[in-house]
Enzyme design. Structure first.
Site, PDB file in Angstrom:
ATOM      1  N   HIS A 107     118.757  85.061  -4.441  1.00  0.00           N
ATOM      2  CA  HIS A 107     117.418  85.670  -4.398  1.00  0.00           C
ATOM      3  C   HIS A 107     117.382  86.928  -3.535  1.00  0.00           C
ATOM      4  O   HIS A 107     116.439  87.163  -2.781  1.00  0.00           O
ATOM      5  CB  HIS A 107     116.392  84.661  -3.920  1.00  0.00           C
ATOM      6  CG  HIS A 107     116.144  83.528  -4.868  1.00  0.00           C
ATOM      7  ND1 HIS A 107     116.240  83.665  -6.238  1.00  0.00           N
ATOM      8  CD2 HIS A 107     115.801  82.218  -4.635  1.00  0.00           C
ATOM      9  CE1 HIS A 107     115.965  82.500  -6.811  1.00  0.00           C
ATOM     10  NE2 HIS A 107     115.703  81.614  -5.863  1.00  0.00           N
ATOM     11  N   HIS A 181     108.430  82.327  -8.500  1.00  0.00           N
ATOM     12  CA  HIS A 181     109.074  81.068  -8.112  1.00  0.00           C
ATOM     13  C   HIS A 181     108.041  79.975  -7.822  1.00  0.00           C
ATOM     14  O   HIS A 181     108.217  79.187  -6.885  1.00  0.00           O
ATOM     15  CB  HIS A 181     109.952  81.314  -6.888  1.00  0.00           C
ATOM     16  CG  HIS A 181     111.102  80.370  -6.740  1.00  0.00           C
ATOM     17  ND1 HIS A 181     110.927  79.014  -6.564  1.00  0.00           N
ATOM     18  CD2 HIS A 181     112.442  80.574  -6.728  1.00  0.00           C
ATOM     19  CE1 HIS A 181     112.112  78.437  -6.431  1.00  0.00           C
ATOM     20  NE2 HIS A 181     113.041  79.359  -6.537  1.00  0.00           N
ATOM     21  N   GLU A 315     111.409  79.609 -13.989  1.00  0.00           N
ATOM     22  CA  GLU A 315     111.551  80.977 -13.500  1.00  0.00           C
ATOM     23  C   GLU A 315     112.148  81.848 -14.612  1.00  0.00           C
ATOM     24  O   GLU A 315     113.357  81.873 -14.811  1.00  0.00           O
ATOM     25  CB  GLU A 315     112.452  81.003 -12.273  1.00  0.00           C
ATOM     26  CG  GLU A 315     112.041  80.062 -11.153  1.00  0.00           C
ATOM     27  CD  GLU A 315     113.189  79.773 -10.212  1.00  0.00           C
ATOM     28  OE1 GLU A 315     113.811  80.733  -9.701  1.00  0.00           O
ATOM     29  OE2 GLU A 315     113.489  78.579  -9.991  1.00  0.00           O
TER      30      GLU A 315
END
Length: 349
Positions: A107, A181, A315
């Site tokens: 991420h 998310h 996601e």
């Protein structure tokens, strides 16, 4: 149906910057989002009996949001998911990223977009009414090349569709993979396990991963595996018994059966007690299905303490490790081009 947008003070950052919370209400359902990280803090939806519940997990307070590292409701970029070896090359130039997940980058590393203050404006479009957040991601941020102007827009319409639109331009070739998310529990964020949620995924294949959740490059069929949700199946059917190679549950990128650039419906989730249904559409090639495998003991809203498998994520995104996998769909944004991508979460009850 009248749309109502309210803005209120949410908190103060250490430097004195004011943080706002925006709530968009169409008279039937609502969502709230903050300019601190473009984080979705709530999505409130009626049940079949008219009982309104918040169906996304998250911290109880602004301080909880600042200190959270679980990505509840977060906007993740520049590159969501994992990049192997925390590095990649473009045109012979190697770029080094943060190693925040073993030897890999997860991420986008330590400088997180969901911990930044974004510019915000209320907007009305053909897709609904909501908030557009924007910021300049400078060359070198997170180790990525190029100055990239990015906006993330959240919209609600009269048909109870929550649309997220991503837009970006860059002055240098750069990988881009932006997602949201949010952790969903359609029974209500404080309702416990998602085992009985019925999931349908119009995905005939998924990406094989190693023990570090890095794609091997193999695209595997879901046939006769615990990954097959092409017919409606309770999430918990195989969740606690299948071999996930150390993942503790589903944390895998599914390949969406789609036409490039077209918005397609690929997922439906039904919660039988509340009667709530969420349908998801996207124009992205993949979706990371994650079953909240690592949220045990996290304090949430209304004093509730979350447990593993209390929420699921869908996601929508580019394939993980795409910068290092030339056979994957390209994630590169070139100067003169524009990234424009849409994901829709449609609610019914």
């Amino acid at each position: 149906m009248d749309m109502d947008v309210k803005k209120r003070k949410f908190g103060l950052l250490a430097d004195g910057s004011k943080v706002s919370l925006y709530t968009v209400d169409n008279g039937e359902m609502s969502f709230s989002v903050t300019n601190y990280g473009c984080v979705i803090t709530s999505i409130c939806v009626p049940s079949k009996k008219g009982i309104v519940s918040d169906v996304v997990l998250g911290p109880a307070t602004f301080d909880g949001l600042i200190n959270s590292d679980i990505y509840f409701g977060a906007c993740v970029g520049r590159f969501a998911n994992r990049i192997s070896g925390a590095s990649f090359s473009i045109d012979g130039n190697q770029y080094q990223l943060d190693k925040n997940d073993g030897d890999n980058c997860l991420h986008s590393g330590f400088f997180r977009w969901d911990k930044q203050l974004w510019d915000a404006e209320i907007v009305e479009t053909a897709s609904g009414t909501g908030i557009r957040f924007s910021r300049m991601s400078p060359d070198g941020e997170q180790g990525m090349p190029g100055n990239m102007q990015v906006s993330v827009t959240y919209l609600l319409n009269s048909h109870n569709a929550l649309t997220i639109h991503y837009d970006a331009v860059s002055d240098a070739v750069t990988p881009v993979n932006i997602t949201n998310h949010s952790y969903f529990n359609l029974a209500g964020h404080n309702s416990g396990s998602i085992d009985t949620h019925i999931l349908t995924l119009d995905c005939s294949s998924y990406l094989e991963t190693d023990e570090y959740r890095i794609p091997t490059g193999a695209v595997l069929p879901v046939d006769n595996t615990p990954f097959d949700f092409r017919n409606p199946k309770a999430i918990g059917t195989d969740l606690h018994t299948a071999d996930f190679n150390g993942a503790k549950g589903y944390d895998h990128c599914y390949c969406i059966d789609r036409k490039k650039g077209k918005l397609v419906q690929f997922a439906t989730v039904f919660e039988p007690v509340s009667g709530r249904t969420m349908t998801v559409l996207t124009d992205m090639p993949g979706v990371q299905f994650y079953t909240g495998n690592w949220i045990e003991g996290i304090s949430g809203k209304n004093g509730y303490v979350y447990h593993d498998y209390d929420g699921f994520c869908l996601e929508t995104q580019q394939y993980p490790d795409a910068p290092n996998k030339p056979d994957f769909p390209s994630c590169l944004l070139h100067p003169g081009d524009r990234l424009s991508s849409t994901t829709v979460y449609q609610f019914k009850w």
